[in-house]
Design a protein around this motif. Structure first.
Motif, PDB file in Angstrom:
ATOM      1  N   UNK A  70       0.843  -1.208   0.000  1.00  0.00           N
ATOM      2  CA  UNK A  70       0.000   0.000   0.000  1.00  0.00           C
ATOM      3  C   UNK A  70       0.873   1.250   0.000  1.00  0.00           C
ATOM      4  N   UNK A  71       1.991   1.192   0.708  1.00  0.00           N
ATOM      5  CA  UNK A  71       2.909   2.326   0.728  1.00  0.00           C
ATOM      6  C   UNK A  71       3.537   2.538  -0.648  1.00  0.00           C
ATOM      7  N   UNK A  72       3.932   1.460  -1.307  1.00  0.00           N
ATOM      8  CA  UNK A  72       4.495   1.571  -2.660  1.00  0.00           C
ATOM      9  C   UNK A  72       3.446   2.149  -3.607  1.00  0.00           C
ATOM     10  N   UNK A  73       2.200   1.724  -3.469  1.00  0.00           N
ATOM     11  CA  UNK A  73       1.118   2.260  -4.298  1.00  0.00           C
ATOM     12  C   UNK A  73       0.961   3.756  -4.067  1.00  0.00           C
ATOM     13  N   UNK A  74       1.026   4.194  -2.821  1.00  0.00           N
ATOM     14  CA  UNK A  74       0.910   5.620  -2.506  1.00  0.00           C
ATOM     15  C   UNK A  74       2.069   6.410  -3.110  1.00  0.00           C
ATOM     16  N   UNK A  75       3.268   5.846  -3.093  1.00  0.00           N
ATOM     17  CA  UNK A  75       4.430   6.523  -3.685  1.00  0.00           C
ATOM     18  C   UNK A  75       4.249   6.665  -5.194  1.00  0.00           C
ATOM     19  N   UNK A  76       3.822   5.595  -5.846  1.00  0.00           N
ATOM     20  CA  UNK A  76       3.590   5.657  -7.294  1.00  0.00           C
ATOM     21  C   UNK A  76       2.501   6.673  -7.605  1.00  0.00           C
ATOM     22  N   UNK A  77       1.437   6.671  -6.810  1.00  0.00           N
ATOM     23  CA  UNK A  77       0.341   7.625  -6.984  1.00  0.00           C
ATOM     24  C   UNK A  77       0.862   9.060  -6.869  1.00  0.00           C
ATOM     25  N   UNK A  78       1.705   9.311  -5.871  1.00  0.00           N
ATOM     26  CA  UNK A  78       2.280  10.645  -5.682  1.00  0.00           C
ATOM     27  C   UNK A  78       3.080  11.080  -6.900  1.00  0.00           C
ATOM     28  N   UNK A  79       3.952  10.213  -7.409  1.00  0.00           N
ATOM     29  CA  UNK A  79       4.794  10.594  -8.536  1.00  0.00           C
ATOM     30  C   UNK A  79       3.972  10.829  -9.803  1.00  0.00           C
TER      31      UNK A  79
END
Length: 133
Positions: A70-79
């Motif tokens: 979920x954290x990796x998904x949030x990082x990708x979403x941010x970028x």
């Protein structure tokens, strides 16, 4: 109290506030699109080795479960969102700069004393050097 509402009305109807409101609405819409893109396309592709997709990646330490997927998904979403905002701001800046003319220079620098003088000057008013050469 009446003065407060007049000031608020003046503030709220300024162009910057309206632009901010439009930007927030568009940003929210893009956020939904990017979240859908991540949840339905990118996450399953990245997490194809896991049956739950990228969101299902986790590790259990004692009684705590860390869902790093979920954290990796949030990082990708941010970028992705940052990239979209960058493109939009760049496009708006380019559009607004089309109508602007480059400002004419009205001053120049004296080559002797390095002070700023009128561009039409033939003698520096600071060091009295002859600039007509």
């Amino acid at each position: 109290m009446k003065k407060f509402f007049q000031e608020f009305k003046k503030f709220a109807l300024k162009g910057n506030v309206m632009s901010l409101a439009v930007g927030m609405i568009i940003g929210t819409s893009f956020s939904g699109l990017v979240t859908s893109l991540l949840d339905n396309i990118i996450s399953p592709i990245i997490g194809c080795f896991n049956t739950n997709g990228l969101e299902g990646l986790s590790v259990t330490i004692g009684k705590a479960t860390l869902t790093y997927g979920a954290f990796i998904t949030a990082i990708i979403n941010f970028f992705i969102m940052a990239f979209i905002v960058f493109i939009m701001v760049s496009a708006v800046n380019k559009i607004t700069s089309i109508g602007k003319k480059e400002e004419e220079k009205t001053t120049k620098e004296c080559p002797f004393c390095k002070s700023e003088i009128n561009i039409k000057a033939t003698k520096c008013p600071h060091c009295t050097s002859d600039l007509s050469k």
